[in-house]
Enzyme design. Structure first.
Site: not given
Ligand code: PLP
Length: 398
Positions: A182, A328
């Site tokens: 982020q 999510c």
């Molecule tokens: N880490 C954080 C803080 C996130 O907000 C997200 C996605 O929402 C992820 C990891 C996962 O990333 P990706 O969607 O590329 O797997």
């Protein structure tokens, strides 16, 4: 007019619109330049050069060396890989230190590892979402293989002081990984001379394509790949490269370097104006993490007396895209684990709505949201009663 012509997209922490310069740069690698970068002939070499350029661009964004960048399929893979590497390679032990507010790609992975014999300590946070650095230092054990803490929280935007945390870890002789999914492209990062061993990022969070990410592996840190096979990525991540997306990620990194200073100021101004007006116009509103250092683009509100799912449905009817704490969680009846960890109370967690701003938002969109959001919250409050559950209430609204 199609839906996307008049949406107000305020969900840039969930994903972002591709920058047109990124699309342009990707297209030839989806059409003309389809060679395999591992092939010895010039048609493959042309593609390999494009990957090298992307690696240099990502390194420039992070202030590190190109050979410290490993391309992956997403932020989730980068997070899993960093933790797995430390566990497999680090002779010190099987203890992991992380926090209760991590993204599920760290949290669930650690919960799973705990079931398979690892010891995991989940550090709590205070009401503003901060970790206590003394508690963190005390929790590092002689057998701690890795400390994994996010740079910015996806739900609240709260920033952890990762440079200080990295220094503590170095002092204690343990590896430190940060999930910077982020923060990448939103705040300046300079990894050269930093004590961070591993850092994860994801293309789609800063106007690059989905399904591509990167893991920064400090050149003096020992690393074990998670995906084993060919010698791609210098033996650090097997599998034929997702060329067009890697090229897109590189261009997104270059655009972030070009835009960051101006964009941060502009986005922060929009976010602050929106936040101030919503707090003034809607009674019983609080900003989650307000007392902490935060990303310039994120507003997480709790509105008293409403359910976030109902607010999202109604805002959607007004073409405002935002989320209940994190993408999510949307559609899930369970309150956010982040807000619960901040001990804000179930009511505040249930009535939370996250707005996140980005490069392509305009002041007119902010004005539109300022007009609609208070009306939606007041309408929900007026209509909700024990006799009329939210779903029925929503069905009755046009
Ligand atoms: N880490 C954080 C803080 C996130 O907000 C997200 C996605 O929402 C992820 C990891 C996962 O990333 P990706 O969607 O590329 O797997």
């Amino acid at each position: 007019m199609s839906t996307e012509d008049h949406i107000i997209y305020l969900d840039n922490n969930a994903t972002t619109q591709l920058d047109s310069a990124v699309v342009e740069e990707m297209l030839p690698f989806l059409t003309r330049f389809y060679g395999n970068p591992s092939s010895g002939y010039e048609f493959g070499g042309r593609v390999r050069k494009a990957i090298d350029q992307a690696r240099a661009r990502v390194a420039a964004l992070l202030g590190c060396e190109p050979n410290e960048i490993v391309f992956t399929s997403c932020g989730t893979e980068s997070n899993n890989t960093a933790i797995n590497s430390a566990l497999q390679f680090e002779p010190r032990g099987k203890h992991i230190l992380t926090s209760t507010v991590e993204h599920s790609s760290v949290l669930r992975h650690c919960q799973d590892l705990a079931k398979r014999g690892c010891e995991v300590t989940f550090l709590g946070v205070d009401r503003d979402g901060n970790v206590d650095l003394d508690e963190l230092e005390r929790a590092i054990r002689s057998d701690t293989a890795i400390v994994s803490l996010m740079w910015a929280n996806n739900e609240t935007g709260v920033l952890f002081p990762v440079e200080k945390i990295a220094a503590i870890c170095r002092e204690k002789g343990t590896l430190f990984h940060t999930d910077a999914v982020q923060t990448t492209g939103k705040i300046p990062v300079r990894l050269r001379d930093s004590a961070i061993n591993f850092l994860s990022l994801s293309g789609h969070k800063f106007h690059g394509p989905k399904g591509v990410g990167a893991l920064y592996v400090n050149r003096s840190s020992r690393f074990r790949p998670s995906i084993i096979g060919g010698s791609h990525e210098n033996g650090r991540r097997a599998g034929t490269e997702n060329v067009a997306s890697i090229v897109g990620l590189g261009k997104a990194a270059e655009r972030a370097v070009e835009c960051m200073a101006e964009e941060t100021t502009r986005v922060r101004r929009m976010r602050d104006r929106f936040e101030k007006r919503i707090c003034e116009m809607v009674s019983g509103t609080s900003v989650n993490g307000a007392g902490a250092e935060r990303l310039p683009n994120t507003s997480s509100f709790s509105f008293e007396g409403i359910e976030s799912d109902a607010a999202l449905m109604l805002l959607d009817r007004h073409h405002i895209c935002c989320s209940a704490a994190s993408a999510c969680r949307t559609g899930s009846a369970e309150a956010s684990h982040v807000l619960r960890a901040m001990k804000l109370g179930d009511d505040r967690a249930r009535g939370s709505v996250r707005f996140s701003f980005g490069r392509f938002n305009t002041d007119a969109e902010v004005d539109g949201a300022i007009e609609i959001v208070p009306k939606v919250i007041e309408r929900l409050r007026g209509l909700s009663s024990p006799a009329s559950p939210d779903v029925l209430v929503l069905q009755s609204l046009s």
